[in-house]
Design a protein around this motif. Sequence first.
Motif, PDB file in Angstrom:
ATOM      1  N   ASN A 120     -10.852 -14.407  87.065  1.00 39.85           N
ATOM      2  CA  ASN A 120     -12.205 -14.715  87.541  1.00 39.85           C
ATOM      3  C   ASN A 120     -12.605 -13.883  88.745  1.00 39.85           C
ATOM      4  N   VAL A 121     -11.607 -13.499  89.553  1.00 41.43           N
ATOM      5  CA  VAL A 121     -11.899 -12.633  90.685  1.00 41.43           C
ATOM      6  C   VAL A 121     -12.376 -11.281  90.175  1.00 41.43           C
ATOM      7  N   VAL A 122     -11.678 -10.761  89.162  1.00 35.08           N
ATOM      8  CA  VAL A 122     -12.037  -9.456  88.601  1.00 35.08           C
ATOM      9  C   VAL A 122     -13.412  -9.498  87.946  1.00 35.08           C
ATOM     10  N   THR A 123     -13.629 -10.492  87.065  1.00 39.33           N
ATOM     11  CA  THR A 123     -14.901 -10.506  86.344  1.00 39.33           C
ATOM     12  C   THR A 123     -16.066 -10.625  87.308  1.00 39.33           C
ATOM     13  N   SER A 124     -15.905 -11.403  88.366  1.00 35.06           N
ATOM     14  CA  SER A 124     -17.021 -11.569  89.293  1.00 35.06           C
ATOM     15  C   SER A 124     -17.210 -10.347  90.172  1.00 35.06           C
ATOM     16  N   LEU A 125     -16.095  -9.833  90.737  1.00 37.08           N
ATOM     17  CA  LEU A 125     -16.210  -8.719  91.674  1.00 37.08           C
ATOM     18  C   LEU A 125     -16.699  -7.447  90.995  1.00 37.08           C
ATOM     19  N   PHE A 126     -16.238  -7.194  89.777  1.00 39.81           N
ATOM     20  CA  PHE A 126     -16.639  -5.964  89.083  1.00 39.81           C
ATOM     21  C   PHE A 126     -17.833  -6.193  88.166  1.00 39.81           C
ATOM     22  N   GLY A 127     -17.845  -7.351  87.541  1.00 40.84           N
ATOM     23  CA  GLY A 127     -18.881  -7.611  86.525  1.00 40.84           C
ATOM     24  C   GLY A 127     -20.255  -7.806  87.106  1.00 40.84           C
ATOM     25  N   ALA A 128     -20.343  -8.606  88.184  1.00 40.09           N
ATOM     26  CA  ALA A 128     -21.665  -8.939  88.719  1.00 40.09           C
ATOM     27  C   ALA A 128     -22.440  -7.704  89.171  1.00 40.09           C
ATOM     28  N   PRO A 129     -21.815  -6.798  89.987  1.00 39.89           N
ATOM     29  CA  PRO A 129     -22.570  -5.607  90.382  1.00 39.89           C
ATOM     30  C   PRO A 129     -22.961  -4.732  89.189  1.00 39.89           C
ATOM     31  N   LEU A 130     -22.066  -4.615  88.211  1.00 37.55           N
ATOM     32  CA  LEU A 130     -22.375  -3.809  87.026  1.00 37.55           C
ATOM     33  C   LEU A 130     -23.581  -4.353  86.287  1.00 37.55           C
ATOM     34  N   LEU A 131     -23.581  -5.682  86.095  1.00 37.02           N
ATOM     35  CA  LEU A 131     -24.691  -6.289  85.371  1.00 37.02           C
ATOM     36  C   LEU A 131     -25.986  -6.152  86.152  1.00 37.02           C
ATOM     37  N   LEU A 132     -25.872  -6.224  87.476  1.00 34.67           N
ATOM     38  CA  LEU A 132     -27.053  -6.082  88.319  1.00 34.67           C
ATOM     39  C   LEU A 132     -27.690  -4.709  88.111  1.00 34.67           C
ATOM     40  N   VAL A 133     -26.852  -3.669  88.128  1.00 33.95           N
ATOM     41  CA  VAL A 133     -27.347  -2.311  87.902  1.00 33.95           C
ATOM     42  C   VAL A 133     -28.040  -2.231  86.550  1.00 33.95           C
ATOM     43  N   LEU A 134     -27.400  -2.837  85.542  1.00 29.29           N
ATOM     44  CA  LEU A 134     -27.931  -2.823  84.185  1.00 29.29           C
ATOM     45  C   LEU A 134     -29.310  -3.473  84.128  1.00 29.29           C
ATOM     46  N   VAL A 135     -29.414  -4.642  84.751  1.00 29.77           N
ATOM     47  CA  VAL A 135     -30.671  -5.397  84.696  1.00 29.77           C
ATOM     48  C   VAL A 135     -31.774  -4.646  85.441  1.00 29.77           C
ATOM     49  N   LEU A 136     -31.428  -4.059  86.588  1.00 27.04           N
ATOM     50  CA  LEU A 136     -32.445  -3.382  87.373  1.00 27.04           C
ATOM     51  C   LEU A 136     -32.930  -2.103  86.702  1.00 27.04           C
ATOM     52  N   ASN A 137     -32.056  -1.471  85.933  1.00 30.05           N
ATOM     53  CA  ASN A 137     -32.444  -0.213  85.290  1.00 30.05           C
ATOM     54  C   ASN A 137     -33.101  -0.395  83.935  1.00 30.05           C
ATOM     55  N   ARG A 138     -33.129  -1.637  83.478  1.00 28.49           N
ATOM     56  CA  ARG A 138     -33.558  -1.859  82.101  1.00 28.49           C
ATOM     57  C   ARG A 138     -35.051  -2.127  82.085  1.00 28.49           C
ATOM     58  N   ARG A 139     -35.848  -1.074  82.124  1.00 27.60           N
ATOM     59  CA  ARG A 139     -37.291  -1.236  82.206  1.00 27.60           C
ATOM     60  C   ARG A 139     -37.893  -1.672  80.878  1.00 27.60           C
ATOM     61  N   GLU A 140     -37.294  -1.148  79.815  1.00 23.82           N
ATOM     62  CA  GLU A 140     -37.981  -1.306  78.527  1.00 23.82           C
ATOM     63  C   GLU A 140     -37.777  -2.663  77.874  1.00 23.82           C
ATOM     64  N   ALA A 141     -36.779  -3.395  78.339  1.00 28.08           N
ATOM     65  CA  ALA A 141     -36.549  -4.690  77.714  1.00 28.08           C
ATOM     66  C   ALA A 141     -36.037  -5.673  78.737  1.00 28.08           C
ATOM     67  N   ARG A 142     -36.849  -6.591  79.078  1.00 26.11           N
ATOM     68  CA  ARG A 142     -36.441  -7.580  80.063  1.00 26.11           C
ATOM     69  C   ARG A 142     -36.692  -8.978  79.549  1.00 26.11           C
ATOM     70  N   TRP A 143     -35.905  -9.919  80.035  1.00 24.75           N
ATOM     71  CA  TRP A 143     -36.145 -11.308  79.683  1.00 24.75           C
ATOM     72  C   TRP A 143     -37.360 -11.788  80.424  1.00 24.75           C
TER      73      TRP A 143
END
Lengths: 334, 348
Positions: free
Chosen positions: B325-348
């Motif tokens: 859980n330490v790994v998924t949160s520490l590495f996963g959260a920032p990665l997903l954040l980058v993904l969400v912020l860069n995803r202009r064409e399809a957002r929830w």
Amino acid sequence: MLPSPLLSARNLAIGFSPKQTLARDLSLDLLPGEIIFLLGRNGVGKSTLLRTLAGLRAPLSGTISYGSQEIESLSAKAKAKYRAVLFPTQLKSPTRVRELVSLGRLPYADWSGQISRHDQEEIDRSLLAVGCGDWNDRWVDQLSDGEKQRVLLAKTIAQGTSILLLDEPTAFIDLPQRMELAKVLKRWARQAGRGVILSTHDLDLAMATADQIWILESGGSWTSGIPEELAMSGTLGRVFESPEATIDRATGRLIWCQTGGPTVTVIGHGPWHDWTIRALIRAGYQIHDRSEVVIRVGSSLEGASPWSLSIGLQTEDIRSLAELLRVLNQKHPA
Amino acid sequence: MSQRLRRDASSFMLLLLSAMLLALVAISLTAGSVTIPLRDLWSILQGTPSSDPVFQTIVWEVRLPRMLVALLAGAALSAAGLAMQTLFRNPLAGPYVLGVDAGASLGVALVTLSVGAGKESFLATVGLWSGMGRLLAATIGAAGALGVVMLVAARVGSDLTILIVGLLMSYFVSGLIGFLIYQAEPESSQRYLLWTFGSFDNIPWPSLFLLAGAVLVGISLIFLLVKGMDALLLGEESAESLGIAVRSTRWGLVVGSSLLAAAVTATCGPIGFIGVAVPHLSRWVMRSSIHRILMPATILLGAMVALIADLIARGSAGNTPMPINVVTSLFGAPLLLVLVLNRREARW
């Protein structure tokens, strides 16, 4: 002889429970080629009626038939191939236009949702029918409300059914797009003897487009007829008139009614005369045959002062409608 | 793009993901404190007697079970997350929204924190029995929560009500657990805390088989409902009007995802983040919201993400791996954040 109806309801009672009956004794027919507008104030049960006619909610009593078959005898899939329904829809997941429209073909898909080449052609046709043939790859969440509504309509048409049941399809879209939508629906219905029932609050659109209007009144009674008859008989007035608004019997339009404002007399004819009256009503004046305030309207804008305002013996020339309202408000306030 | 091309592109992408998963599996088995050459790995897996006995032990008793647990857990949580996001039409939904993790946690808390700390009490004995006892307790707890959710799902008509029931159950249970922690001795509290960090390690083969069976059943159940999930994108009423049996679809999705979440939590502890994040990753990779395409992609990506997380956890700190859980949160959260912020064409 009339053609046999696509949908008919006999002695229908709708609502949530016998104690909460919204309407009863509804007997209605939708004929091939017809587009029917369902009108009524908020909360009278328009949506419930549409859901009941769609077979998604059981009627409290009475029968509904699709063609010659009663809907109780039809499976969910058979119903999905006969009628398509469009509810006010909020899409939550990012989806491309074509994928969204392809959902309309789900009744024909295999277990995994896979559809055939024929289904793909149906999707092409319905996209063309609503005028978005080249929108395939656009994202639905980037469309305007009107565009979204067109795409949802394409999804509904793609279902390939004989009838469409649309719940407030014109909400949130602008006037030209409403006209456009009505035109598409009319063409769709006329082409192959299909039928449309749609609920709306848009009285003007209904008067201009409907083959028939069904009106649900609060208290559970209902009336149906062609737009002109409903206007002439005063039914529209009974349903929609309030202290603030009245139905103009000549046009079937809802207009503001003002009581207690000062009276003015307007003399003249032609469009400028009509627009002047509208402006005066809007500003809170009552139009009267014999008022001490008289406004004369010229028949064209030629000449410097098409309007003249007489109060008692005093007469004044006026250049524009805005100026007329301003001067009137000073000397004879509403 | 023509429809033919689009279908081919999806198939190609799924093939690519499969190949990448296979490569990760190989890396996961060969890399570590002892590097095992690929050629040896192949003969070990085939059971050739001539291969190095140390390698054999490492592969069969440490790396293979851990790799399989990670793969199954990642796939299961992601599939459950996708099902819940679609059912509840909510991008923040995940495998644990229905409170299955809370049930499992309560079971584990009961044995590890055992009330009164009487060393002779039955619960404490089970607790001392370490791994197996914890596993049993988590399974019973998760099954209990699953039962409550199914009972609710059978009675109420609205998805939102189910969601609220799951949420309230979680709150209630975390209150109970808080009480247990407050009463417990520091050592047992720490043991419980370590369990909540999540781990793919030291899973005995029998429970691995149990996990595999549950994952197979759960994923198959959800897979059978992909068409209904497509229809649910339009909302429940529209789905029903398209001829979809909404009630049984909902029932299947709830049971399937709860089963997946329960099996994983019982085996590895509550693994966070993967179940919520991977469905988004999958939509982004496949550029589609059709579940026939999303489901396989989500399963593949979920397995890959879990394997990567496991590799990072092991690679980071020598002999004592970081909690998952330490790994998924520490590495996963920032990665997903980058993904969400860069995803202009399809957002929830």
